[in-house]
Scaffold this motif. Structure first.
Motif, short mmCIF file in Angstrom:
data_model
loop_
_atom_site.label_atom_id
_atom_site.label_comp_id
_atom_site.label_asym_id
_atom_site.label_seq_id
_atom_site.Cartn_x
_atom_site.Cartn_y
_atom_site.Cartn_z
N ASP A 74 39.32 45.48 45.37
CA ASP A 74 39.74 46.15 44.15
C ASP A 74 41.20 45.88 43.80
O ASP A 74 41.74 46.47 42.86
CB ASP A 74 39.49 47.65 44.24
N SER A 75 41.85 44.96 44.53
CA SER A 75 43.22 44.57 44.20
C SER A 75 43.18 43.55 43.07
O SER A 75 42.11 43.02 42.73
CB SER A 75 43.90 43.94 45.43
N PRO A 76 44.33 43.24 42.44
CA PRO A 76 44.32 42.22 41.39
C PRO A 76 43.71 40.90 41.85
O PRO A 76 42.91 40.30 41.14
CB PRO A 76 45.80 42.08 41.04
N LYS A 77 44.07 40.43 43.04
CA LYS A 77 43.50 39.15 43.50
C LYS A 77 42.01 39.26 43.74
O LYS A 77 41.26 38.32 43.47
CB LYS A 77 44.22 38.64 44.74
N GLY A 78 41.56 40.42 44.26
CA GLY A 78 40.13 40.61 44.47
C GLY A 78 39.35 40.60 43.17
O GLY A 78 38.29 39.98 43.07
N ARG A 79 39.90 41.27 42.17
CA ARG A 79 39.23 41.29 40.86
C ARG A 79 39.25 39.91 40.22
O ARG A 79 38.27 39.49 39.58
CB ARG A 79 39.91 42.30 39.95
N GLN A 80 40.35 39.19 40.39
CA GLN A 80 40.43 37.84 39.83
C GLN A 80 39.43 36.90 40.49
O GLN A 80 38.78 36.10 39.82
CB GLN A 80 41.86 37.31 39.98
N LEU A 81 39.27 37.03 41.80
CA LEU A 81 38.31 36.18 42.50
C LEU A 81 36.88 36.54 42.14
O LEU A 81 36.01 35.67 42.11
CB LEU A 81 38.53 36.29 44.01
N ALA A 82 36.63 37.81 41.86
CA ALA A 82 35.29 38.21 41.44
C ALA A 82 34.96 37.62 40.07
O ALA A 82 33.83 37.21 39.80
CB ALA A 82 35.18 39.73 41.40
N HIS A 83 35.97 37.56 39.19
CA HIS A 83 35.76 37.03 37.84
C HIS A 83 35.70 35.51 37.85
O HIS A 83 34.88 34.91 37.13
CB HIS A 83 36.89 37.50 36.92
N HIS A 84 36.55 34.90 38.67
CA HIS A 84 36.62 33.42 38.71
C HIS A 84 36.79 33.01 40.17
O HIS A 84 37.92 32.92 40.67
CB HIS A 84 37.81 32.93 37.88
N PRO A 85 35.69 32.80 40.89
CA PRO A 85 35.75 32.53 42.34
C PRO A 85 36.22 31.13 42.70
O PRO A 85 35.49 30.32 43.27
CB PRO A 85 34.31 32.78 42.79
#
Length: 210
Positions: A74-85
């Motif tokens: 749920d961190s920014p990097k986690g959310r970014q990786l979920a959106h664009h892995p």
């Protein structure tokens, strides 16, 4: 770079990048490089804006050529990786004049894998992860201290507690570039490009202009 630097013969490099990275990492450890497992992870957000931060490399799958790291989902990097892995990873060992760049797709591991990795972390790291709320606005440092105290009591009461959303990721390399600096500016750059499937890749090698 007016200091002795190791040489790098690209003709003698292995056919795959994983073993070469492990060898360079071992050399950095032997040379006493500070924080040799620190790397910069670069991602993009939903608007396509780049983002970067320094993390710690947890493991390397030399055979499959995967770089493992952990983060809060749920961190920014986690959310970014979920959106664009997909991501880029950069390592620099200044004492050796060596840099490694990795680009590829990112895969999140199963929760059981993340829980096992969480158990290997230091108590302080587990407490910090249990606090959570990474990158959210903070009113005062005292609020953080109170949250840390609560998390520490929780960990003492439940040693096996795992932070919600703790995740382990693997960056499966599509490209890996090794850069060896030279005091006379005769730098050496060698790029590996994946030509086979993830986990069982084949590689082509290209010598690049420095």
């Amino acid at each position: 770079m007016a200091r002795p630097l190791p040489s790098f013969d690209p003709q003698a490099a292995p056919a795959e990048p994983g073993p070469l990275f492990v060898d360079w990492l071992a050399t950095a450890l032997d040379a006493g490089v500070l924080d040799p497992q620190a790397f910069t992870l670069s991602t993009v957000d939903a608007d396509g804006m780049p983002d970067a931060r320094v993390l710690v490399l947890r493991d390397v799958d030399a055979a499959g050529t995967g770089w493992n790291f952990s983060a809060a989902a749920d961190s920014p990097k986690g959310r970014q990786l979920a959106h664009h892995p997909a991501a880029a990873l950069t390592v620099y060992w200044p004492q050796l004049g060596r840099q490694v760049r990795v680009r590829g797709s990112v895969e999140r591991a199963a929760d059981l894998v993340a829980a096992a990795e969480f158990a290997t972390r230091s108590p302080a790291a587990r407490v910090g992860a249990l606090v959570g709320r990474q990158s959210e606005p903070l009113g005062a440092l005292e609020e953080y201290d109170e949250a840390v105290a609560v998390a520490r009591r929780r960990l003492e009461a439940t040693p096996g507690a795992v932070a919600p959303g703790h995740a382990v990721y693997t960056l499966w390399a599509h490209e890996v570039e090794f850069w060896q600096g030279d005091a006379q500016r005769r730098h050496v750059r060698l790029r590996y490009t994946r030509t086979g499937p993830v986990r069982t890749p084949e590689w082509s090698r290209t010598l690049l202009w420095p």
